[in-house]
Write an enzyme that holds these catalytic residues in place. Structure first.
Site: not given
Ligand code: PMP
Length: 368
Positions: A106, A175, A199
């Protein structure tokens, strides 16, 4: 009638608290006496305004967000923020330069996207595998960079930061898509935090951005208007139609977190669940193998291999089949790394983790 629920260890979209699903179901046709669903509600109505305000206030309360930070809701996912972050922040200093710490898929994708907008420097020697956090003594940070970026929890590789990097005063961006509100965090150390909801705090469709006020207002001139932090801040995230239903679900999940004891309670629950699985891996004499360095093993995503290298895949297939028979799903590792990955987000209960642990013990006994 009580529905039988499967135990979902998916990496995202992921399990939601059952009470949240039931409440959403109850309110689906007629929200709070309005006679309509949130799905049908104007984003400019007073009822939706209340939902937005409550959601923001709950985030502020649960994360203790200082007053000089804006809280905004975006579409476009975490990936949208891979572009929005450089588009809004990279021009804040003349050199249009930003620093990235690349610890997995990511952060690597984020760095690649940012290269479209300025000079991107990876601050450490390239890692040969995404199983560790590069030693801070090996970093070279450029003090004139607009920001330093890292991904707090690499969902694919199961690498999580348990410390906040020291950037010697350069704005820090993180992030937190896959560990948001799973542990306490000192927001004041960050210039910007973003997180997709799907999530730990809701369903797909909405991404939270928490940004220090003085960093808002310097977007590049070609920044799409819907990604411009100033435009969205000035319009309280209502420049255009926001993802209304996803925000409503987030509101319910945040209430659930608050009623469950808040961030500290999530922190302790997540520690307990993940230690249970890691302890079992460590005690399995190599039958289960987690490739990640111990200090940065993620509490959210526990990746592991099963069996000896030459029999990995066959045994993992068997492991997944057995799990599925016992009502556990989405334990397959990300397609880029293989193996098994158990995601243990906030809504995964201690009992869910115990069912997995019991199965892992049984499987070990049978196949060791
Ligand atoms: N960052 C992290 C840490 C993620 O786990 C993900 C998605 N799994 C993303 C960013 C991308 O999010 P989205 O799919 O919402 O764009």
């Amino acid at each position: 009638m009580e529905e039988k629920r499967t135990i979902n260890f998916g990496a995202g979209p992921a399990k939601l608290p059952e009470s949240v699903l039931l409440q959403a179901q109850k309110e689906l046709i007629n929200y709070n006496g309005t006679g309509i669903s949130v799905l049908e509600m104007s984003h400019r109505s007073s009822d939706f305004d209340k939902i937005m305000n409550t959601t923001e206030n709950l985030l502020r309360e649960l994360l203790n967000i200082p007053d000089n930070y804006k809280v905004m809701f975006f579409q476009g996912g975490g990936s949208g923020q891979f572009s929005a972050v450089p588009l809004n922040l990279i021009g804040l200093k003349g050199d249009k330069c930003a620093e990235y710490i690349v610890t997995g898929t990511w952060s690597s994708k984020a760095a690649k996207e940012a290269e479209k907008y300025g000079n991107i420097n990876v601050v450490h020697p390239k890692l040969d595998s995404y199983t560790k956090i590069p030693d801070p003594s090996s970093w070279t940070l450029n003090p004139s960079a607009s920001y330093v970026y890292y991904c707090c929890n690499e969902t694919v590789h199961g690498v999580e930061w348990n410390f906040v990097p020291d950037t010697a005063g350069v704005v820090l961006v993180s992030d937190m898509s896959s560990n948001f509100l799973s542990r306490s965090v000192d927001v004041s150390k960050f210039g910007l935090i973003f997180a997709g909801a799907q999530k730990n705090v809701g369903c797909a469709g909405v991404t939270v951005v928490i940004v220090r006020e003085d960093l808002v207002g310097g977007a590049l001139s070609d920044c799409p208007i819907v990604l411009d932090y100033k435009v969205q801040a000035d319009n309280k995230s209502l420049y255009n139609t926001p993802p209304c239903f996803s925000i409503y679900i987030m509101n319910l999940v945040l209430e659930w977190i608050k009623n469950s004891g808040g961030t500290a309670a999530m922190d302790s629950l997540n520690k307990q669940k993940s230690s249970m699985i890691y302890d079992l891996i460590n005690a399995s004499d190599g039958f289960y193998m987690c490739p990640v360095d111990v200090p940065c093993r993620s509490r959210m995503n526990v990746p592991f291999r099963v069996g000896k290298r030459e029999e990995n895949e066959a045994l993992e297939k068997k492991f997944l089949e057995g799990a599925s028979k016992r009502g556990m799903i989405s334990l397959k590792g990300h397609r880029s790394v293989g193996g098994i990955r158990a995601s243990l987000y906030n809504a995964v209960t201690l009992e869910d983790a115990q069912v997995l642990a019991a199965y892992m013990k049984e499987f070990l006994k049978e196949h060791q």
